[in-house]
Design a protein around this motif. Structure first.
Motif, PDB file in Angstrom:
ATOM      1  N   SER A  55       0.829  -1.209   0.000  1.00 36.49           N
ATOM      2  CA  SER A  55       0.000   0.000   0.000  1.00 36.49           C
ATOM      3  C   SER A  55       0.859   1.254   0.000  1.00 36.49           C
ATOM      4  O   SER A  55       0.415   2.311   0.433  1.00 36.49           O
ATOM      5  CB  SER A  55      -0.912   0.000   1.240  1.00 36.49           C
ATOM      6  N   TYR A 221      -4.625  13.461  -6.542  1.00 34.91           N
ATOM      7  CA  TYR A 221      -4.875  12.215  -7.275  1.00 34.91           C
ATOM      8  C   TYR A 221      -3.814  11.171  -6.952  1.00 34.91           C
ATOM      9  O   TYR A 221      -4.121   9.982  -6.786  1.00 34.91           O
ATOM     10  CB  TYR A 221      -4.879  12.497  -8.777  1.00 34.91           C
ATOM     11  N   ARG A 224      -4.656   9.854  -3.523  1.00 37.16           N
ATOM     12  CA  ARG A 224      -5.961   9.200  -3.353  1.00 37.16           C
ATOM     13  C   ARG A 224      -6.707   9.164  -4.691  1.00 37.16           C
ATOM     14  O   ARG A 224      -7.689   9.889  -4.905  1.00 37.16           O
ATOM     15  CB  ARG A 224      -6.786   9.955  -2.301  1.00 37.16           C
ATOM     16  N   PRO A 225      -6.268   8.342  -5.631  1.00 36.58           N
ATOM     17  CA  PRO A 225      -6.883   8.318  -6.966  1.00 36.58           C
ATOM     18  C   PRO A 225      -8.350   7.907  -6.956  1.00 36.58           C
ATOM     19  O   PRO A 225      -9.107   8.281  -7.852  1.00 36.58           O
ATOM     20  CB  PRO A 225      -6.020   7.307  -7.730  1.00 36.58           C
ATOM     21  N   GLU A 226      -8.765   7.134  -5.937  1.00 37.14           N
ATOM     22  CA  GLU A 226     -10.170   6.708  -5.899  1.00 37.14           C
ATOM     23  C   GLU A 226     -11.117   7.888  -5.734  1.00 37.14           C
ATOM     24  O   GLU A 226     -12.313   7.796  -6.060  1.00 37.14           O
ATOM     25  CB  GLU A 226     -10.386   5.697  -4.766  1.00 37.14           C
ATOM     26  N   GLU A 227     -10.615   9.018  -5.236  1.00 38.31           N
ATOM     27  CA  GLU A 227     -11.453  10.209  -5.123  1.00 38.31           C
ATOM     28  C   GLU A 227     -11.933  10.675  -6.496  1.00 38.31           C
ATOM     29  O   GLU A 227     -12.983  11.315  -6.616  1.00 38.31           O
ATOM     30  CB  GLU A 227     -10.669  11.330  -4.433  1.00 38.31           C
ATOM     31  N   ASN A 230     -10.344   6.712  -9.907  1.00 36.36           N
ATOM     32  CA  ASN A 230      -9.145   6.125 -10.517  1.00 36.36           C
ATOM     33  C   ASN A 230      -9.050   6.438 -12.007  1.00 36.36           C
ATOM     34  O   ASN A 230      -8.583   5.619 -12.801  1.00 36.36           O
ATOM     35  CB  ASN A 230      -9.112   4.603 -10.296  1.00 36.36           C
ATOM     36  N   SER A 231      -9.488   7.616 -12.381  1.00 35.31           N
ATOM     37  CA  SER A 231      -9.568   7.983 -13.793  1.00 35.31           C
ATOM     38  C   SER A 231      -8.904   9.330 -14.045  1.00 35.31           C
ATOM     39  O   SER A 231      -9.301  10.344 -13.464  1.00 35.31           O
ATOM     40  CB  SER A 231     -11.034   8.051 -14.242  1.00 35.31           C
TER      41      SER A 231
END
Length: 290
Positions: A55, A221, A224-227, A230-231
């Motif tokens: 992680s 990003y 925390r890319p999931e915010e 992930n795009s």
């Protein structure tokens, strides 16, 4: 051979970066030295894209081993090269990393970034859909940010205590150059749209705000890319929206003298309570600043 011997101090010539390495342990400044440094940056960039079994934050820089640097060098330059090609130039990997850090901040490393700034105005001015053009530019900028080591190197410099003068100076050169490139792009875009920046917003300040917004979103990003689902597309949408909002608030038609503070005061003049208190009271707007 000394660094930069027989060469002019041309900042556009990558070989002159060797004069800025400031590392007395560097034993040779020649084309192979440059290629070995580029092999190291290539290895770092590749490590960003490798799947992670832990992680660890994606901002982590994985410094390449001697074996990995030489392997990249073999792949792109000399298939039969041995470790001696690196050891002939740096006695230790720590010496190599010192040079690699400085090399990553040389102007030659952000040529692509400069190219985007030069093409931004024509893309926007000739676009039928301004929002789509802004999104395309944002996407290209963000892809470049994440594809190259420069962004992560800049972050590493910012958390140094104290920051080494050579790194601080290199970072200052980058931001001064980026502000100059993008200021010219924004000047052309606003002129084509018959708009001007409001009096209290200088072109350099506007360009700095744009850069800060891009890097701030990139940092968010990366952590925390999931915010953003992930795009990168979603991230580019956010950056494009922010850029359009900044342009909208910072500009006016020629001859208009309304300041940004006055615009905000007028906008909030009708917001508040109905009992005569708050921003909606008679005389409205935000309180005057002393």
């Amino acid at each position: 051979m000394t660094a930069g011997e027989g060469r002019s101090a041309d900042p556009t010539d990558p070989m002159t970066a060797l004069t800025r390495l400031r590392n007395p342990a560097t034993q040779r400044a020649d084309p192979k030295t440059r290629w070995l440094l580029e092999a190291g940056l290539d290895a770092i960039s590749a490590s960003f894209k490798e799947p992670r079994a832990t992680s660890d934050l994606p901002l982590r820089v994985v410094w390449p081993t001697q074996e990995r640097v030489v392997a990249r060098y073999r792949e792109h330059r000399e298939p039969r090269a041995t470790r001696g090609v690196l050891e002939h130039r740096w006695r230790t990997m720590s010496d190599y990393y010192c040079d690699l850090f400085t090399w990553s901040l040389h102007p030659g490393q952000y040529a692509a970034h400069r190219g985007m700034a030069q093409h931004a105005a024509p893309e926007v001015v000739g676009a039928a859909d301004l929002a789509a053009a802004a999104r395309a530019i944002a996407r290209a900028e963000l892809e470049d940010v994440f594809a190259r080591p420069l962004f992560r190197m800049k972050l590493l410099i910012c958390v140094m205590d104290p920051v080494a003068p050579v790194f601080r100076d290199a970072l200052a050169r980058f931001y001064a150059a980026a502000t100059e490139w993008w200021s010219e792009a924004y000047r052309a875009i606003l002129a084509a749209a018959n708009l001007e920046l409001r009096g209290e917003i200088g072109l350099g300040t506007f360009a700095a705000l744009m850069t800060a917004m891009e890097e701030g979103l990139a940092l968010r990003y990366a952590a925390r890319p999931e915010e953003f689902g992930n795009s990168i597309e979603n991230l580019a949408d956010s950056l494009a929206l922010g850029a359009m909002a900044l342009i909208n608030g910072s500009t006016a038609e020629p001859g208009q003298t309304t300041t940004l503070a006055e615009l905000l005061r007028n906008r909030f003049g009708g917001v508040g309570t109905h009992d005569g208190t708050g921003p909606g009271r008679e005389g409205g707007g935000l309180p005057e600043q002393g």
